[in-house]
Write a protein that holds these residues in place. Sequence first.
Motif, short mmCIF file in Angstrom:
data_model
loop_
_atom_site.label_atom_id
_atom_site.label_comp_id
_atom_site.label_asym_id
_atom_site.label_seq_id
_atom_site.Cartn_x
_atom_site.Cartn_y
_atom_site.Cartn_z
N ILE A 14 0.86 -1.18 0.00
CA ILE A 14 0.00 0.00 0.00
C ILE A 14 0.90 1.24 0.00
N PRO A 15 0.63 2.23 -0.86
CA PRO A 15 1.47 3.44 -0.89
C PRO A 15 1.59 4.08 0.48
N ALA A 16 2.75 4.66 0.71
CA ALA A 16 3.05 5.24 2.02
C ALA A 16 2.09 6.39 2.35
N ALA A 17 1.74 6.49 3.62
CA ALA A 17 0.91 7.59 4.13
C ALA A 17 1.82 8.57 4.87
N VAL A 18 1.74 9.85 4.52
CA VAL A 18 2.58 10.88 5.12
C VAL A 18 1.70 11.79 5.98
N GLN A 61 -1.81 10.41 0.84
CA GLN A 61 -1.53 9.07 0.34
C GLN A 61 -1.96 8.98 -1.12
N GLU A 62 -1.17 8.27 -1.91
CA GLU A 62 -1.56 8.01 -3.29
C GLU A 62 -2.49 6.82 -3.33
N VAL A 63 -3.61 6.97 -4.03
CA VAL A 63 -4.56 5.88 -4.23
C VAL A 63 -4.40 5.41 -5.66
N LEU A 115 -4.82 8.81 -7.81
CA LEU A 115 -5.34 9.95 -7.06
C LEU A 115 -4.39 10.36 -5.95
N ASP A 116 -4.42 11.64 -5.64
CA ASP A 116 -3.77 12.17 -4.45
C ASP A 116 -4.87 12.36 -3.41
N THR A 134 -7.88 14.05 -5.55
CA THR A 134 -7.58 14.84 -6.74
C THR A 134 -6.77 13.99 -7.70
N PRO A 135 -7.14 13.94 -8.99
CA PRO A 135 -6.34 13.16 -9.95
C PRO A 135 -4.93 13.72 -10.07
N LYS A 136 -3.95 12.84 -10.20
CA LYS A 136 -2.57 13.26 -10.34
C LYS A 136 -2.21 13.52 -11.80
#
Length: 315
Positions: free
Chosen positions: A59-63, A211-213, A219-220, A244-246
């Motif tokens: 899973i992409p990292a969560a900051v 986090q990136e989805v 998505l951001d 928001t779409p990246k």
Amino acid sequence: MTALSSLHIPRIARSGVLLMVLAVGLSAFGVGCGDGAERRSEAEGTEPLGLGKEVTVPIPAAVTTVVATGAEPRSLLRPDYPAGTVQRVTLCTAHRVEQQINEQPMHDFSAPALTIPMIAQTTAAGIDLTLGTVTSPDPTLAEALTNIGGSHAGFDLSELGAITALRLEPSPDTSTAARSALEQAFYQAVYRSIAFPDQPVGEGAVWTVRQEVTGGVVLDQITTATLTRREGDRLVIELKVTQTPKSPMWNLPNNAGALDIRDYVMQGAGTITVDLGLPLPVSGSITVGGHQAYRDPHSESMLQQTIDTQVSWTE
């Protein structure tokens, strides 16, 4: 041939490519891996995970970023449970998707709701889950789910409580439809989870989790968390989510072309109650929804959608 015309818009329901998109791409939860290391291609997006073995999906990292530290007393929020801690909890998910192409009638591609009772047990690395009797109000899916009880799943966690990997191991005789439904339900839960801040906070504290989805449209996602109440280890946290779409374009699966993203509004809110001594939320619900519009840059055809996703927890 243009992206949408290649999908035969007047006969859209028979288009395998767009049906794939509707099933996983638009939900933004269709990311996956092969045997724990190899990422699935877009063409494999409709195949569920866990075909006879456990798979691990990073899973992409969560900051996290603290906006306000809140009132005194302040302390670090950290999961605090020994290995072997057991919790019984139920996850419920619902996912509504309605779509319209040009002036055609609106079509409903919603996924049936799921109710997933489970037993969570903590380990040194994270949380192991054993599923109970999974149910759905949809009769066809409910029948497909009859063999999924006893299946296993799990989350790997960071020290801040962020989910770093999703593990899925449906029982071998689980049908493809049931596997797919289970996979999407857990993706929804993963991307509605919360990470704790990396500095001491008190009641009234506000922090963001970025986090990136990954999925059909990358998505951001920014989740704003507010600690509204704390009683010992029990925390009540209000959540607000925006996506928001990246990229300004959506690359369709199977090299079917690309669509311009003309409009994308996805946001939501909810409240969860967590106990630092237990691995999963003890209660709460989060709903995220909105509308999207995509345009074929060659034919000017428009694809519009309304999406609504709800995730809730109960003990």
